[in-house]
Design an enzyme around this catalytic site. Structure first.
Site, short mmCIF file in Angstrom:
data_model
loop_
_atom_site.label_atom_id
_atom_site.label_comp_id
_atom_site.label_asym_id
_atom_site.label_seq_id
_atom_site.Cartn_x
_atom_site.Cartn_y
_atom_site.Cartn_z
N HIS A 156 0.88 -1.16 0.00
CA HIS A 156 0.00 0.00 0.00
C HIS A 156 0.91 1.21 0.00
O HIS A 156 1.76 1.36 0.89
CB HIS A 156 -0.91 0.00 1.22
CG HIS A 156 -1.90 1.13 1.22
ND1 HIS A 156 -2.59 1.52 2.34
CD2 HIS A 156 -2.28 1.97 0.23
CE1 HIS A 156 -3.38 2.54 2.03
NE2 HIS A 156 -3.20 2.83 0.76
N ASP A 157 0.74 2.10 -0.97
CA ASP A 157 1.70 3.20 -1.11
C ASP A 157 1.81 4.04 0.15
O ASP A 157 2.88 4.58 0.45
CB ASP A 157 1.39 4.06 -2.33
CG ASP A 157 -0.06 4.54 -2.40
OD1 ASP A 157 -0.82 4.38 -1.43
OD2 ASP A 157 -0.45 5.07 -3.47
N THR A 158 0.74 4.12 0.94
CA THR A 158 0.84 4.89 2.18
C THR A 158 1.73 4.18 3.19
O THR A 158 2.46 4.83 3.95
CB THR A 158 -0.54 5.14 2.79
OG1 THR A 158 -1.38 5.73 1.81
CG2 THR A 158 -0.45 6.07 3.98
N GLY A 167 3.52 14.36 -2.81
CA GLY A 167 3.47 15.47 -3.74
C GLY A 167 3.09 16.79 -3.09
O GLY A 167 3.53 17.86 -3.54
#
Length: 489
Positions: free
Chosen positions: A237-239, A407
């Protein structure tokens, strides 16, 4: 650390994917983007789907590019959560994964809650209610020919790893977002599966971050020019990878992983399964090294992204840097909205929706693009303030600094307003937190990094560019904005 390694970190976002080449060694952590490719969801026959074959082609192109940079020692994949590809008895994909923003998932929420009430579901899985969690997606598919033919469900990073290696598994940080993992035992909630009439065999064996999933198949080696490179499970999971990439010193911190979504929370050792946490919309997702990401999903930069798309489609200026500069000159709080309002979830004309919400709540709608941007950024900072304070209260964790990664760390106005709103220093960066966390877990698995999260984060602190923001302005102004928002609900 004993050696240097070169790693391919595959990081897939909602609008684009990229493959980063990471060089990790003693006192060294460098990232280079070697390939970027679009991620364009496609709507067919009324269903919004991911073009997962296009994503896989982009991954292969990226691995070829990484190989041209030198020998690749490992590969790791992270992406968004919850969406799954279904495999048939032969291991073939049964259609593209359905996008989490597709409205069909919501239709299954009443069915699931009729079988397992929301409070009981939370005591098992510890997840914030989101109508697109995998449990609802699978329930919505019951009765379809696709579901009848399905023998296994793989989350997107696991599906891509399967195509690269031939090995199937479910990496735990992403599995914890499905709603089908027991937050206490950290195993599949088989009792829940039975009650929802979901086959136990649908879910593959669990894999831990740092485990080797498998090695590139002969077909993939021929396609990419790489050798028998191991594919390593990271925080898929990118988080989860982004939180590894938080350059924290100690545990007195909150994080804002700021991208299309903003994930705002704290890192804990155990889940918090209280009714108060459920009512506040807090989720318990697993992190690397057995940690718990106790957080709330905030709508995030999606509001800005959709606004820019809308303006560009109408021939209006859509340069974010210029619009943020103009927004910084707007007096604060021209209007504030609840960024988690479900009306903002689907793609579409976000500026018009903001104007509608403002009119409904007795506020003057933004009169220019700059005022709309200021409204969004003020409202995001207000949401971060509310969430950080609630996380501290619910978890008992004292917070001394907010780390803003992803970002959004490039957005100086948002970072400063977050410091002002929270009344806490903000440390912004790294921007590429997810790819860095991905690479660090791979590097440790391959023997290039020693120790735990603290040691990995020290390496981040010594090698990555970070920017600090001190709180300024009036706390009373933020209190008044919060009260205005509450009155409008």
């Amino acid at each position: 650390m004993s050696r240097e390694v070169t790693l391919a970190a595959v990081d897939l976002g909602a609008s684009s994917g990229r493959v980063m080449a990471a060089r990790v060694g003693p006192g060294r952590l460098d990232l280079t983007e070697v390939h970027r490719f679009p991620n364009r969801p496609v709507r067919t026959a009324g269903t919004l789907q991911w073009d997962v074959l296009g994503l896989y082609a982009g991954v292969l192109d990226g691995l070829r590019a990484a190989g041209r940079e030198g020998d690749v020692d490992g590969i790791g994949i992270d992406s968004w959560a919850v969406d799954v590809g279904l495999l048939d008895a032969d291991g073939a994909l049964l259609g593209n994964p359905v996008h989490y923003r597709d409205a069909r998932h919501e239709t299954a929420v009443p069915q699931v809650h009729a079988l397992v009430p929301p409070d009981e579901l939370y005591r098992v899985n510890g997840l914030q209610h989101l109508p697109f969690n995998t449990v609802f997606q699978l329930a919505a598919l019951r009765g379809t020919a696709r579901f009848a033919a399905a023998r296994q469900a793989l989350l997107v990073p696991d599906l891509l790893a399967y195509w690269l290696t031939g090995a199937r598994g479910a990496e735990v940080t992403n599995a914890s977002t499905t709603g089908l993992l027991d937050a206490t035992t950290r195993q599949w909630a088989t009792g829940l599966l039975d009650r929802l009439d979901l086959p136990r065999g649908l879910l593959p064996p669990l894999v831990q971050p740092g485990d080797e999933i498998g090695r590139l198949t002969a077909e993939v080696r021929a396609e990419t020019g790489l050798g028998e490179v191991p594919v390593v499970a990271v925080g898929s999971h990118d988080t989860a990878s982004a939180v590894v990439g938080v350059p924290a010193d100690g545990d007195r911190f909150a994080y804002v992983s700021c991208g299309t979504w903003s994930l705002v929370g704290v890192e804990l050792a155990e889940p918090v399964l209280s009714e108060a946490g459920r009512a506040a919309g807090f989720t318990n997702e697993l992190g690397v090294d057995g940690t718990v990401r106790y957080l709330h999903n905030v709508m995030g930069l999606w509001l800005l992204q959709e606004s820019l798309r809308t303006w560009a489609a109408h021939g209006l200026p859509a340069d974010l840097t210029e619009l943020l500069s103009a927004a910084a000159r707007v007096q604060g709080f021209p209007a504030v909205v609840d960024v988690d309002d479900p009306r903002f979830l689907p793609p579409g004309d976000v500026p018009a929706r903001i104007a509608q919400v403002c009119a409904e709540t007795g506020q003057t709608p933004p009169q220019s693009q700059a005022e709309t941007v200021r409204c969004i950024v003020d409202s995001l900072a207000l949401a971060y303030r509310r969430t950080v304070r609630r996380a501290q209260e619910l978890s008992g964790r004292e917070i001394g600094v907010v780390h803003l990664v992803g970002g959004g760390a490039r957005n100086a106005l948002l970072c400063q307003l977050t410091a002002d709103a929270c009344g806490l220093p903000v440390l912004a960066g790294p921007v590429e937190a997810a790819a860095l966390g991905n690479a660090l877990v791979q590097a440790r698995a391959l023997g290039a990094v020693d120790g735990g999260l603290a040691e990995m984060r020290r390496l981040l602190h010594g090698t990555q560019a970070l920017t600090g923001y001190r709180p300024a302005g009036s706390a009373a102004a933020w209190d008044a904005a919060e009260q205005r928002l509450l009155r409008g609900r």
